[in-house]
Structure formats: structure tokens, C-alpha cells
Design an enzyme around this catalytic site. Sequence first.
Site, PDB file in Angstrom:
ATOM      1  N   ASP A 208       0.875  -1.278   0.030  1.00 58.84           N
ATOM      2  CA  ASP A 208      -0.094  -0.088   0.039  1.00 58.84           C
ATOM      3  C   ASP A 208       0.903   1.575  -0.159  1.00 58.84           C
ATOM      4  OD1 ASP A 208      -2.310   1.552   0.338  1.00 58.84           O
ATOM      5  OD2 ASP A 208      -2.053   1.558   2.404  1.00 58.84           O
ATOM      6  N   GLU A 452       3.138  -8.743   7.219  1.00 54.48           N
ATOM      7  CA  GLU A 452       2.175  -8.940   6.825  1.00 54.48           C
ATOM      8  C   GLU A 452       2.167  -9.922   5.503  1.00 54.48           C
ATOM      9  OE1 GLU A 452      -1.060  -6.254   6.198  1.00 54.48           O
ATOM     10  OE2 GLU A 452      -0.774  -5.377   8.167  1.00 54.48           O
ATOM     11  N   TYR A 505      -6.860  -3.249  12.187  1.00 54.41           N
ATOM     12  CA  TYR A 505      -7.764  -2.216  11.727  1.00 54.41           C
ATOM     13  C   TYR A 505      -9.279  -2.391  12.099  1.00 54.41           C
ATOM     14  CZ  TYR A 505      -3.480  -0.372   9.763  1.00 54.41           C
ATOM     15  OH  TYR A 505      -2.193   0.302   9.654  1.00 54.41           O
ATOM     16  N   GLU A 541       0.541  -1.683  14.278  1.00 52.00           N
ATOM     17  CA  GLU A 541      -0.109  -0.618  13.267  1.00 52.00           C
ATOM     18  C   GLU A 541      -1.617  -0.504  13.922  1.00 52.00           C
ATOM     19  OE1 GLU A 541      -0.574  -1.487   9.203  1.00 52.00           O
ATOM     20  OE2 GLU A 541       1.815  -1.768   9.050  1.00 52.00           O
TER      21      GLU A 541
HETATM   22  C1  GCB Z   1      -1.400  -2.266   6.681  1.00 47.93           C
HETATM   23  C2  GCB Z   1      -0.077  -2.220   5.969  1.00 47.93           C
HETATM   24  C3  GCB Z   1       0.036  -0.864   5.525  1.00 47.93           C
HETATM   25  C4  GCB Z   1      -0.973  -0.094   4.939  1.00 47.93           C
HETATM   26  C5  GCB Z   1      -2.029   0.108   6.120  1.00 47.93           C
HETATM   27  C6  GCB Z   1      -3.500   0.396   5.617  1.00 47.93           C
HETATM   28  O1  GCB Z   1      -1.740  -3.367   7.366  1.00 47.93           O
HETATM   29  O2  GCB Z   1       0.835  -3.130   6.923  1.00 47.93           O
HETATM   30  O3  GCB Z   1       1.443  -0.972   4.521  1.00 47.93           O
HETATM   31  O4  GCB Z   1      -0.780   1.284   4.542  1.00 47.93           O
HETATM   32  O5  GCB Z   1      -2.248  -1.503   6.671  1.00 47.93           O
HETATM   33  O6  GCB Z   1      -3.535   1.505   5.740  1.00 47.93           O
HETATM   34  O7  GCB Z   1      -4.325  -0.135   5.117  1.00 47.93           O
END
Ligand code: GCB
Length: 640
Positions: A208, A452, A505, A541
Site C-alpha cells: 500500500d 504481513e 484495523y 499498526e
Molecule cells: C497495513 C499495512 C500498511 C497499510 C495499512 C493501511 O496493514 O501494513 O502498509 O498502509 O495497513 O492503511 O491499510
Amino acid sequence: MSVPGSFAVLRVLWLLSVFGTVLPLDGGMLFPRESSFREVKELNGLWDFRADGSPNRNEGFEKAWHKRRLAKTGPVIEMPVPASYNDITQDPTLRDFIGWVWYDREVAVPARWISDEGTRVVLRVGSAHYYSIVWVNGEKVTEHEGGHLPFEAEISSLIRREPTKPCRITIAVNNTLTLETLPPGTIQYMNDSSRYPDGFFVQNMDFDFFNYAGIHRSVLLYTTPKVYVDDISVETNFMDYTGLVRYKVSVQGGFSNTLNITLMDKDGHFVASSSGSSGGLRVVDVKLWWPYLMHENPGYLYSMKVHLIAVSETSTYEDEYTLPVGIRTINVTNTQFLINNKPFYFHGVNKHEDSDIRGRGFDWPLIVKDFNLMKWLGVNSFRTSHYPYAEEILQMCDRHGIVVIDECPGVGIKDIRSFGNASLSHHLVVMDELVRRDKNHPSVVMWSVANEPASEMPPAEFYFKTLIEHTKALDQTRPVTYVTITEADMDKGGPYVDVVCVNSYFAWYFDQGRLDIVPLQLSTHFENWYRKYQRPIIQSEYGADAVPGLHMDPPMMFTEEYQNALLQSYHDVFDQKRNQYFIGELIWNFADFMTSQGIYRVVGNKKGIFTRQRQPKAAAFLLRKRYWRLANETGRLLPD
Ligand code: GCB
């Protein structure tokens, strides 16, 4: 990483034990520094540039563009170095270009470098993405696979062949990602001629961030004497008030030599000395290297001067290299991350090397601004998501006491074909190069071998076991992790990592808009991980996109209010687990950053707490308040 017993025993055992850093690569990769016996000449500025737009992207090789000035073989434009080339022009085909691009320039080499046969001249590229080939005066001097890490070639004899001519440097760089590159990608040809023109292809990637390309860090010429200090490794330890610096120096160029090692404090006062290619330095009344906000004097660095004299029948060669050294230890228990035997709590960020116009190009104003913002926020740590950052950034971390989780470009490994032998071999080499480059930074406290990966795939277990064991063998002084997101990892990679780094997330990619589920899901998640592995956990994260200036209350996704509320709901759980096994939180992301175009991204990823131009969103103030509170609660030196 053993916790010391008594000082005398420690000293003997430690000096006799196998040196923790074992490097299989040929030669070192010391950061070029000037000294009385070394000079550095930066080749940054404007280079001639051309993208090879031929259908097979091979015209440059077919017509041997490296044999003459690039301007003699076709049209060129001016291209700044260092910078990604993508955002420099108004041409969308260059922004999204895939294939070889060519850079060249001429350099006037100082006459003494040419006339003095006792001087080695080395050409060094700080990093170029992704595959590079380098020629000097039409002759190939090196090639290198992988962005984000330096490579170099000795060019002394070449430039002496035609001493009166300027030296022409040509660098061809190809950004194509394949199943076996790191990160991986695939090239897909679109063969439906009713929908695509002949030869139409796209680069697919499973990560990403924008695949910025070009010469991203400085290009330098530097000199050493013919006999020279090629590599230095240090490991540090302490007992009570006495520090120990164990060192190993490798010298190249033959001849018997004498090495003198002197350690000086920050004010340049003598501390200790030794001689020979390996040994130990004892530091009385040691000033330890402490993280920012954990001590009133963070980032204390000694200077280790390595002085070499080599004598042959006809000549004497002298070299000197000074390495900054921070004395500190790292240990990991089931529930804690210890720096200098004190529990360390990571309150930090994930970053990208990313900014307007420059893309991933090295830029001092941006770097210094980012450090100022991090210190303002009360950040004590960051992860180099998702690739190694410039050495100058790590040097700043050393000086400011910012703790680093150093990640290799193992991101987006999602296709089963990227778990084969060729991929693994390359990944091992990248770890060799990363450890070789960054092993002496006190700020680097842990290696991250990937982000990941699709660890549920059958070959992943062998792949990561091999990779993690290899990294631990390279450096026995630092823990190793890979950053995970899936519950499947609980059965696969989990047993091999020293610290569980987990991304999630909740209420963003899942249960969208449902902030109320975060406490339950997050705490169940942590409990499961801890129950299974009994390892400390870092939330590596978490976050939500926020379009700056978009407001809604009650909060809705993409507003600044929602970003704040989501962070807050995570923080509540972090605070419950903090005194158990939960050892850190790294927000995703420090700043908005560019991605490929797609329906999930509105001109890039907006999970920054700062905009891409480094202006604060509401979340920056929330986080600032929290981080300074955490610094007061967790960062104080605990009484002995
Ligand atoms: C993740 C990734 C990261 C992305 C982020 C997102 O899990 O490690 O590279 O930018 O999520 O914002 O989706």
C-alpha cells in the site's frame, strides 16, 4: 542478550564468546565519513536522464547507451539526484513508468586521487530502486538488486586509465517487481486487443505505497588508502557503572598492520584504548545510551577512533575511521522489552520515506522537520515501515535517542510463488545487507524481517523459520520479529519471533463505523496472542483514514473526529494491558503518503496524523497529549 552476572565473569565470558555479529557478505559497508585520510565528494545535483520507452524497454542495452554521454544517444532531461523521478515532470507516463531509466553525468576527479596509486577511489550509491547497473567510462563496475540499501564499487584503476578525461558515470535503474523481488510484484500483459493496445501491461503489487523509483539517496565518490579499514562491528554491555565495548575491525588491502583503537567521550576526552583487530574497551563511569524521554541525557554517544598503519617494503599507509558508539543493552522477557535492564514502552509511529515532489528521495529539510514533529509529539520510537531508511536518519535516531524497529522490504509477500527458493535466498541476502549496514546503531533495537506476509500458506512456515533463524545468527544481540496481521500467524510464525508485533484495523476494514466493538475485539485478540506464545506484544499498526478538514459529529469514517475516536478506543485497551504484557503502540501513520491509484485511496493513504505536508490533523494533538502522559508514566528511570 543475557542479563549479566558479576562484572569480572561477564567480562571474561563476553570477550571469549563468539562475536554476536557474523557477516557472510564480502566486505563491509561503512558509512562514508571524512577523516584525515579519507575524502568524500558528493555527486548530487542534476544528472542527464532518459526513460527507455521502447516496447521491450531494452533499447538502452541494444544501443549501448552507456558507451557515450546519454545526450549523444537521444533526448535527455535534467533529473535531480537524489529524488524519485516519478513526480518531477508533468508527464503521466513518466510518473507511472515501468522499466529501465538511465542517468548519467561527468565528474571531475581531483588530480591527486588519480595520481596517487596509494589511494582507493570508491563510487557509492546510497540506494536506487529497484535494480541498478553502474558503468564508469562505459565499463560496468557493479550491479545491485534491491532498493533502500547502499552498494558500491572501487573504480581506482578505471579512472587512472584515461587520467585527463572527466569520469563518466552511467546508472541504469529498473523498477520492475517480479515474484522474486523484495517487495514482490507481477507484470501482467493485457492481451485482449479489443480493450488494450498491443503490448499493454501493468505492474501489480500487494502493498500500500507508491512504488517510487530512481536514485533515492546520495551518489558519492570517496577515498580510502589502499590498505584500509573495511568494516567495524561493536557490541556493548555494562555492569553497574562500568561499560564494555567489544569491537572487531576488518582490514583489507594486505600488508601487516597495526590497529589502534581509542574511545573518546562526547567532549572528546580520552576514555579507553586498545589495539589489534578485536578486543574490548572498558569504560569507567559509563554514560549509557538512553532513549528520548527515558533519561535527562538521551542518545549519549562515544566516538571510537580506529587508526590503521600498514607498512610494506616501499610504502606506509595510514587510515582512520571514527564510529559513533552508544553503550546500551537490549533484553526481552516474556512480558517486557528491556533497554539497559529497564522496561521500555514504545510510544511511537510508523513512517514512510515519502513527500511531495521528491517521492522517496533523501531530503534533509523533510528529515529534520520530521524529527522536530516526532519530538513535539513525544515519540520515543518508530518502525521503518516497510523498508530500510537512509543511514542519516538512523544517525539522527542515535543522537536523539529515538528507538528504531528496523524493517527490511519484505512487504506484500502474498503470492505462494514468492515463497520459493529464489525468493528466500534473496530475502536472506537483503537481511545480510541490512544487518551489515545497521548493526552498529544503538537506536536499532529489533529487526523486522517482513510485514504481513501470507503466513497461512504452507511454505510460509519454513520460509520464516529460516529467515528468522538466519537473522538471529547474524546478530545475537537484538530480538527479531515479523509484523503480522492474521490470526493464522498464531499457528505459524509466532513461535519464532521474540516479540509479537501485530497490526489491526478494527472498526475500519472490518465492522466499518462500529467503534463500539473495538474494546472487545482488541482485548480478545491480545489475550489470544499472549496465551498462545507468552511473548510481549506491540501494536505495530492501528489507525483510520482522515481527510483533513472533514468533520462530522457523531463521528463518521474518514472524518478527523472518527480518526480521533478510533485511536481513543484502542488507547483504552492499551492502558488495560500495559502493565501486563503489552509493550508498545505505533500509530499508522505518522503522515499521509502516496499509494497507487485505486478506489480505496483518495490521492494516497490518509491515515497520517499529519498531512503529507506535515500539518497536524486533530489526532496529532490527541496523540501528543497521550504520548507525553505515557512518557511521564513509563519513561522515568526506575530506581535501581
Ligand atoms: C497495513 C499495512 C500498511 C497499510 C495499512 C493501511 O496493514 O501494513 O502498509 O498502509 O495497513 O492503511 O491499510
